[in-house]
Enzyme design. Structure first.
Site, PDB file in Angstrom:
ATOM      1  N   SER A 196       2.197   3.818  -7.522  1.00 34.31           N
ATOM      2  CA  SER A 196       1.982   2.373  -7.867  1.00 34.31           C
ATOM      3  C   SER A 196       2.769   1.593  -7.069  1.00 34.31           C
ATOM      4  CB  SER A 196       2.301   2.060  -9.342  1.00 34.31           C
ATOM      5  OG  SER A 196       2.533   0.831  -9.547  1.00 34.31           O
ATOM      6  N   SER A 197       2.533   0.481  -6.620  1.00 31.38           N
ATOM      7  CA  SER A 197       3.145  -0.440  -5.838  1.00 31.38           C
ATOM      8  C   SER A 197       4.425  -0.903  -6.649  1.00 31.38           C
ATOM      9  CB  SER A 197       2.164  -1.814  -5.491  1.00 31.38           C
ATOM     10  OG  SER A 197       1.030  -1.562  -4.869  1.00 31.38           O
TER      11      SER A 197
ATOM     12  N   GLN B  65      -9.126  -0.615 -16.302  1.00 34.13           N
ATOM     13  CA  GLN B  65      -9.917  -1.601 -15.018  1.00 34.13           C
ATOM     14  C   GLN B  65     -11.074  -1.167 -14.624  1.00 34.13           C
ATOM     15  OE1 GLN B  65      -7.570  -3.581 -11.860  1.00 34.13           O
ATOM     16  NE2 GLN B  65      -8.306  -1.751 -10.934  1.00 34.13           N
TER      17      GLN B  65
ATOM     18  N   GLN C  53      -4.765 -12.474 -13.073  1.00 41.54           N
ATOM     19  CA  GLN C  53      -4.584 -11.420 -13.776  1.00 41.54           C
ATOM     20  C   GLN C  53      -3.166 -11.008 -14.262  1.00 41.54           C
ATOM     21  OE1 GLN C  53      -6.063  -8.934 -10.359  1.00 41.54           O
ATOM     22  NE2 GLN C  53      -4.604  -7.298 -10.856  1.00 41.54           N
TER      23      GLN C  53
ATOM     24  N   LEU D  44       0.811  -1.293  -0.066  1.00 37.53           N
ATOM     25  CA  LEU D  44      -0.043   0.117   0.081  1.00 37.53           C
ATOM     26  C   LEU D  44       0.830   1.194   0.010  1.00 37.53           C
ATOM     27  CD1 LEU D  44      -2.877  -0.989   2.485  1.00 37.53           C
ATOM     28  CD2 LEU D  44      -2.569  -1.498   0.093  1.00 37.53           C
TER      29      LEU D  44
ATOM     30  N   HIS E  49      -3.494   4.428  -2.185  1.00 38.36           N
ATOM     31  CA  HIS E  49      -4.532   3.282  -1.607  1.00 38.36           C
ATOM     32  C   HIS E  49      -5.191   4.211  -0.503  1.00 38.36           C
ATOM     33  CE1 HIS E  49      -1.679   0.314  -3.385  1.00 38.36           C
ATOM     34  NE2 HIS E  49      -2.834  -0.154  -3.954  1.00 38.36           N
TER      35      HIS E  49
END
Length: 281
Positions: free
Chosen positions: A186-187, A154, A61, A33, A37
């Site tokens: 982004s992670s 998405q 995915q 996270l 998030h």
């Protein structure tokens, strides 16, 4: 914050909250996270009585097994962040819980939304997303669910799945949270080398240029200009840049008959794949 691992525990908790008349907000994540998030959690807390966050790295995915293996995981840090944010429930299921029979995607009627951009370069990805989100919705049964606009395609597909389900879940898109230099959070950013991290902000710069100057180009020329601005003088490699209708995600060939468009990019920084998008109008 309560932490549940079994779907039945979540269902029982939601049932108890519903009996008290509480509304349920849901933030599905794959963990690792970051502030983006937490922005989703904050929005859910503002809109609902109870907020449930899930952490599940969904295998269906990932079309590249090595990408799944390398995906960052930081459960202790994630739990601390959610506790500090005030999240009420964390759901952390196992693969066996989410795929009790076989780890494979269900085929959903996505009406072509999964065939362009990310779908074209990551075959099967969005069927995996649709499968896991559908199963999470069955377990959590939220009133509202929250997703970041960085993954805009998405978001469109999840809205399509929600229409297909014919239930009353409101899908809330939340604007992309960015680092101070503009890089979309982004992670995957955790995996960037120092060199690539120093260069990655040019993705947002190029997309913002497109937003500010798109009328000076036709869509094809705009794509070429943005690609050049990302790659010239960097070690970054463009996988695609696309101008698409914000609703249908179909490519835009001209501005005259389009009233809502975005520009999308997927870029490799070494072996780390970054995506971003901004609205044009």
């Amino acid at each position: 914050m309560e932490v549940f691992h079994q779907p039945g525990e979540v269902r029982d908790h939601v049932s108890s909250m519903r009996s008290k008349g509480f509304s349920i907000g849901f933030v599905p994540t794959m963990g690792a996270l970051h502030r983006g998030h937490i922005q989703l959690v904050n929005r859910a807390l503002a809109d609902n009585d109870v907020v449930i966050t899930s952490i599940f790295v969904n295998p269906t995915q990932f079309n590249d097994p090595s990408d799944l293996e390398k995906y960052p995981r930081s459960p202790k840090e994630d739990i601390q962040m959610l506790q500090e944010a005030g999240c009420h429930v964390l759901f952390m299921p196992s693969v066996e819980d989410m795929y009790p029979e076989k780890v494979e995607s269900v085929r959903y009627p996505l009406e072509g939304l999964d065939e362009v951009m990310e779908g074209a370069f990551r075959p099967g990805h969005f069927q995996g997303v649709a499968t896991v989100v559908n199963r999470l919705f069955d377990i959590v049964t939220p009133d509202r669910a929250y997703f970041g606009e960085k993954d805009f395609q998405q978001l469109a597909i999840i809205r399509k799945i929600t229409d297909w389900r014919k239930d009353q879940i409101d899908i809330i898109g939340v604007p992309t949270e960015r680092e101070s230099d503009g890089l979309a959070m982004s992670s995957r950013n955790l995996r960037l080398s120092k060199v690539h991290r120093a260069q990655a902000h040019v993705i947002a710069q190029a997309l913002n240029f497109a937003r500010d100057h798109f009328r000076e180009f036709d869509p094809k020329a705009l794509v070429e200009e943005v690609s050049k601005r990302i790659t010239v003088g960097t070690d970054l490699e463009v996988e695609y840049v696309s101008v698409a209708d914000s609703r249908t995600l179909k490519p835009v060939s001209g501005w005259a008959n389009c009233d809502s468009a975005r520009i999308f990019a997927a870029v490799f920084a070494g072996d780390v794949r970054l995506i971003d998008n901004v609205p044009l109008f």
